[in-house]
Motif scaffolding. Structure first.
Motif, PDB file in Angstrom:
ATOM      1  N   GLY A   1      56.926  19.242 -29.741  1.00  0.00           N
ATOM      2  CA  GLY A   1      57.170  17.800 -29.810  1.00  0.00           C
ATOM      3  C   GLY A   1      56.950  17.165 -28.453  1.00  0.00           C
ATOM      4  O   GLY A   1      56.832  17.853 -27.435  1.00  0.00           O
ATOM      5  N   GLY A   2      56.830  15.850 -28.406  1.00  0.00           N
ATOM      6  CA  GLY A   2      56.647  15.157 -27.127  1.00  0.00           C
ATOM      7  C   GLY A   2      55.190  14.908 -26.808  1.00  0.00           C
ATOM      8  O   GLY A   2      54.305  15.103 -27.643  1.00  0.00           O
ATOM      9  N   GLN A   3      54.964  14.458 -25.561  1.00  0.00           N
ATOM     10  CA  GLN A   3      53.639  14.000 -25.147  1.00  0.00           C
ATOM     11  C   GLN A   3      52.847  15.116 -24.454  1.00  0.00           C
ATOM     12  O   GLN A   3      53.426  16.003 -23.846  1.00  0.00           O
ATOM     13  CB  GLN A   3      53.782  12.856 -24.118  1.00  0.00           C
ATOM     14  N   GLY A   4      51.534  14.993 -24.517  1.00  0.00           N
ATOM     15  CA  GLY A   4      50.667  15.919 -23.795  1.00  0.00           C
ATOM     16  C   GLY A   4      49.300  15.295 -23.610  1.00  0.00           C
ATOM     17  O   GLY A   4      48.890  14.418 -24.372  1.00  0.00           O
ATOM     18  N   VAL A   5      48.590  15.751 -22.579  1.00  0.00           N
ATOM     19  CA  VAL A   5      47.257  15.202 -22.280  1.00  0.00           C
ATOM     20  C   VAL A   5      46.228  16.331 -22.310  1.00  0.00           C
ATOM     21  O   VAL A   5      46.422  17.386 -21.686  1.00  0.00           O
ATOM     22  CB  VAL A   5      47.243  14.500 -20.904  1.00  0.00           C
ATOM     23  N   LEU A   6      45.148  16.066 -23.032  1.00  0.00           N
ATOM     24  CA  LEU A   6      44.027  17.002 -23.104  1.00  0.00           C
ATOM     25  C   LEU A   6      42.832  16.384 -22.383  1.00  0.00           C
ATOM     26  O   LEU A   6      42.477  15.225 -22.656  1.00  0.00           O
ATOM     27  CB  LEU A   6      43.655  17.241 -24.578  1.00  0.00           C
ATOM     28  N   ILE A   7      42.234  17.145 -21.464  1.00  0.00           N
ATOM     29  CA  ILE A   7      40.987  16.703 -20.832  1.00  0.00           C
ATOM     30  C   ILE A   7      39.907  17.735 -21.140  1.00  0.00           C
ATOM     31  O   ILE A   7      40.024  18.899 -20.745  1.00  0.00           O
ATOM     32  CB  ILE A   7      41.138  16.517 -19.308  1.00  0.00           C
ATOM     33  N   ASN A   8      38.892  17.320 -21.861  1.00  0.00           N
ATOM     34  CA  ASN A   8      37.733  18.166 -22.109  1.00  0.00           C
ATOM     35  C   ASN A   8      36.625  17.717 -21.158  1.00  0.00           C
ATOM     36  O   ASN A   8      36.226  16.536 -21.180  1.00  0.00           O
ATOM     37  CB  ASN A   8      37.287  18.051 -23.565  1.00  0.00           C
ATOM     38  N   VAL A   9      36.157  18.630 -20.326  1.00  0.00           N
ATOM     39  CA  VAL A   9      35.186  18.233 -19.295  1.00  0.00           C
ATOM     40  C   VAL A   9      33.803  18.065 -19.935  1.00  0.00           C
ATOM     41  O   VAL A   9      33.236  18.991 -20.517  1.00  0.00           O
ATOM     42  CB  VAL A   9      35.161  19.245 -18.136  1.00  0.00           C
ATOM     43  N   SER A  10      33.316  16.849 -19.818  1.00  0.00           N
ATOM     44  CA  SER A  10      32.024  16.478 -20.400  1.00  0.00           C
ATOM     45  C   SER A  10      30.980  16.398 -19.282  1.00  0.00           C
ATOM     46  O   SER A  10      31.104  17.063 -18.250  1.00  0.00           O
ATOM     47  CB  SER A  10      32.207  15.143 -21.127  1.00  0.00           C
ATOM     48  N   SER A  11      29.986  15.559 -19.457  1.00  0.00           N
ATOM     49  CA  SER A  11      28.913  15.438 -18.464  1.00  0.00           C
ATOM     50  C   SER A  11      28.076  14.209 -18.810  1.00  0.00           C
ATOM     51  O   SER A  11      28.046  13.784 -19.972  1.00  0.00           O
ATOM     52  CB  SER A  11      28.022  16.687 -18.541  1.00  0.00           C
ATOM     53  N   GLY A  12      27.383  13.694 -17.818  1.00  0.00           N
ATOM     54  CA  GLY A  12      26.409  12.632 -18.080  1.00  0.00           C
ATOM     55  C   GLY A  12      25.348  13.103 -19.071  1.00  0.00           C
ATOM     56  O   GLY A  12      24.700  12.293 -19.748  1.00  0.00           O
ATOM     57  N   ALA A  13      25.194  14.438 -19.186  1.00  0.00           N
ATOM     58  CA  ALA A  13      24.229  15.012 -20.127  1.00  0.00           C
ATOM     59  C   ALA A  13      24.637  14.776 -21.579  1.00  0.00           C
ATOM     60  O   ALA A  13      23.855  15.035 -22.496  1.00  0.00           O
ATOM     61  CB  ALA A  13      24.072  16.513 -19.866  1.00  0.00           C
ATOM     62  N   ALA A  14      25.861  14.294 -21.795  1.00  0.00           N
ATOM     63  CA  ALA A  14      26.274  13.933 -23.165  1.00  0.00           C
ATOM     64  C   ALA A  14      25.547  12.672 -23.634  1.00  0.00           C
ATOM     65  O   ALA A  14      25.387  12.454 -24.833  1.00  0.00           O
ATOM     66  CB  ALA A  14      27.785  13.713 -23.215  1.00  0.00           C
ATOM     67  N   TRP A  15      25.131  11.827 -22.689  1.00  0.00           N
ATOM     68  CA  TRP A  15      24.508  10.535 -23.047  1.00  0.00           C
ATOM     69  C   TRP A  15      23.037  10.475 -22.734  1.00  0.00           C
ATOM     70  O   TRP A  15      22.309   9.658 -23.264  1.00  0.00           O
ATOM     71  CB  TRP A  15      25.177   9.368 -22.286  1.00  0.00           C
ATOM     72  N   LYS A  16      22.602  11.313 -21.783  1.00  0.00           N
ATOM     73  CA  LYS A  16      21.203  11.218 -21.343  1.00  0.00           C
ATOM     74  C   LYS A  16      20.468  12.519 -21.680  1.00  0.00           C
ATOM     75  O   LYS A  16      20.969  13.600 -21.365  1.00  0.00           O
ATOM     76  CB  LYS A  16      21.176  10.988 -19.816  1.00  0.00           C
ATOM     77  N   PRO A  17      19.300  12.413 -22.335  1.00  0.00           N
ATOM     78  CA  PRO A  17      18.544  13.637 -22.615  1.00  0.00           C
ATOM     79  C   PRO A  17      17.815  14.130 -21.360  1.00  0.00           C
ATOM     80  O   PRO A  17      17.045  13.375 -20.770  1.00  0.00           O
ATOM     81  CB  PRO A  17      17.550  13.198 -23.691  1.00  0.00           C
ATOM     82  N   TYR A  18      18.104  15.351 -20.929  1.00  0.00           N
ATOM     83  CA  TYR A  18      17.392  15.968 -19.807  1.00  0.00           C
ATOM     84  C   TYR A  18      16.473  17.042 -20.368  1.00  0.00           C
ATOM     85  O   TYR A  18      16.959  17.988 -21.014  1.00  0.00           O
ATOM     86  CB  TYR A  18      18.376  16.629 -18.842  1.00  0.00           C
ATOM     87  N   GLU A  19      15.177  16.930 -20.101  1.00  0.00           N
ATOM     88  CA  GLU A  19      14.256  17.980 -20.553  1.00  0.00           C
ATOM     89  C   GLU A  19      14.649  19.304 -19.903  1.00  0.00           C
ATOM     90  O   GLU A  19      14.868  19.351 -18.692  1.00  0.00           O
ATOM     91  CB  GLU A  19      12.821  17.626 -20.151  1.00  0.00           C
ATOM     92  N   GLY A  20      14.725  20.342 -20.704  1.00  0.00           N
ATOM     93  CA  GLY A  20      15.108  21.657 -20.199  1.00  0.00           C
ATOM     94  C   GLY A  20      16.575  21.987 -20.437  1.00  0.00           C
ATOM     95  O   GLY A  20      16.996  23.132 -20.270  1.00  0.00           O
ATOM     96  N   TRP A  21      17.358  20.992 -20.795  1.00  0.00           N
ATOM     97  CA  TRP A  21      18.806  21.200 -20.992  1.00  0.00           C
ATOM     98  C   TRP A  21      19.232  20.941 -22.441  1.00  0.00           C
ATOM     99  O   TRP A  21      20.300  20.377 -22.694  1.00  0.00           O
ATOM    100  CB  TRP A  21      19.611  20.233 -20.119  1.00  0.00           C
ATOM    101  N   ALA A  22      18.424  21.347 -23.405  1.00  0.00           N
ATOM    102  CA  ALA A  22      18.739  20.993 -24.802  1.00  0.00           C
ATOM    103  C   ALA A  22      20.113  21.516 -25.220  1.00  0.00           C
ATOM    104  O   ALA A  22      20.906  20.788 -25.833  1.00  0.00           O
ATOM    105  CB  ALA A  22      17.661  21.533 -25.727  1.00  0.00           C
ATOM    106  N   ALA A  23      20.403  22.772 -24.890  1.00  0.00           N
ATOM    107  CA  ALA A  23      21.697  23.335 -25.309  1.00  0.00           C
ATOM    108  C   ALA A  23      22.837  22.579 -24.623  1.00  0.00           C
ATOM    109  O   ALA A  23      23.829  22.204 -25.266  1.00  0.00           O
ATOM    110  CB  ALA A  23      21.754  24.821 -24.963  1.00  0.00           C
ATOM    111  N   TYR A  24      22.687  22.354 -23.317  1.00  0.00           N
ATOM    112  CA  TYR A  24      23.759  21.688 -22.545  1.00  0.00           C
ATOM    113  C   TYR A  24      23.989  20.260 -23.044  1.00  0.00           C
ATOM    114  O   TYR A  24      25.134  19.833 -23.236  1.00  0.00           O
ATOM    115  CB  TYR A  24      23.375  21.709 -21.068  1.00  0.00           C
TER     116      TYR A  24
END
Ligand code: NAP
Length: 248
Positions: A128-151
């Motif tokens: 019970g009670g409050q908690g904070v979750l931080i999942n580390v993302s990246s600018g690669a979540a929004w921008k397509p980088y050639e060579g980084w398809a999996a990432y």
């Protein structure tokens, strides 16, 4: 930003052997938090009265859950959980990526993050009670980088996954964020700078950043993560967050 006294709060950080995870661990320890740290190699801080330190792979469901149990057994309640563990490889055009390498990447960057999230959510619901979750993302979540398809695919997945769990668990006390930390000079950046144009056409831009030292520091990232978690004035409006550039 003004942080409250964090003595006695507890944070879990995955991927704590080096890079951003190691910086988070050191900065948080200096602020008086109790820590649960894990990575495949030895975490940056050894086990002590204030630190539970474990070597594990985040894709190993049983080992990951046993680690979380040991953190709870030691410190009682986990206030902040950071899924930071991640890999960048395979770096290559899709036509050259093997199915095994693609699967391994998604298993670490997405399934490992799912396992950590599920463990934390279950813990919060049990205590019970409050908690904070931080999942580390990246600018690669929004921008397509050639060579980084999996990432790119994995980090885009991290963002949508986190939005779902934030909605599912809001009423039960969870605040969840996917946070892009900006470019930080770690082993991952060394790997990027070492790539030729055949594998990663934008590598020059990252070599330039290194020449200009225009990185965010681990300490800057750690400060923002703590503020987002513990300073009510610094709570983001959205689940998906990009940290600003430190040098601007
Ligand atoms: P890094 O220096 O390569 O560190 C990655 C960390 O993840 C290490 O501690 C590594 O430890 C751990 N890890 C990797 N696979 C793991 C696994 N299967 N199980 C457990 N731990 C594992 O990279 P970093 O730059 O600090 O990256 C940290 C996070 O920030 C990643 O999610 C990355 O995508 C994200 N990020 C970084 C940047 C940047 O510019 N550096 C920018 C945007 C986002 P072991 O190898 O010992 O397991």
């Amino acid at each position: 930003m003004s942080l409250p006294d964090l003595e006695g709060r507890c944070a879990v950080i995955t991927g704590a052997s080096r890079g951003i995870g190691a910086s988070l661990a050191e900065h948080f320890a200096a602020r008086g938090l109790s820590l649960g740290l894990c990575s495949r190699g030895a975490p940056a801080l050894a086990a002590s009265q204030r630190v539970v330190s474990a070597r594990l792979d985040v894709t190993d469901e049983r080992a990951f859950e046993a680690f979380a149990d040991s953190v709870v057994a030691r410190f009682g309640a986990i206030d902040l959980w950071i899924n930071n563990a991640g890999v960048l490889e395979p770096i290559a055009p899709v036509r050259d990526v093997s199915a095994a390498d693609f699967r391994e990447h998604i298993d670490i960057n997405l399934t490992g993050l799912f396992l950590g999230t599920r463990t934390f959510v279950r813990h919060l619901r049990a205590r019970g009670g409050q908690g904070v979750l931080i999942n580390v993302s990246s600018g690669a979540a929004w921008k397509p980088y050639e060579g980084w398809a999996a990432y790119c695919a994995g980090k885009a997945g991290v963002e949508r996954f986190t939005e779902v769990v934030a909605a599912e668990e809001e009423a039960s006390g969870l605040r969840a964020y996917s946070i892009a930390p900006g470019v930080v000079d770690t082993a991952m950046q060394e790997l990027i700078r070492g790539c030729g144009p055949d594998r990663f056409p934008e590598a020059d831009r990252f070599r330039e950043m290194s020449a200009n030292q225009s990185f965010n520091t681990g300490e800057f990232v750690a400060h923002h993560f703590l503020a987002i978690a513990f300073d009510p004035q610094a709570r983001p409006d959205a689940v998906a967050v990009a940290l600003p550039d430190e040098k601007n």
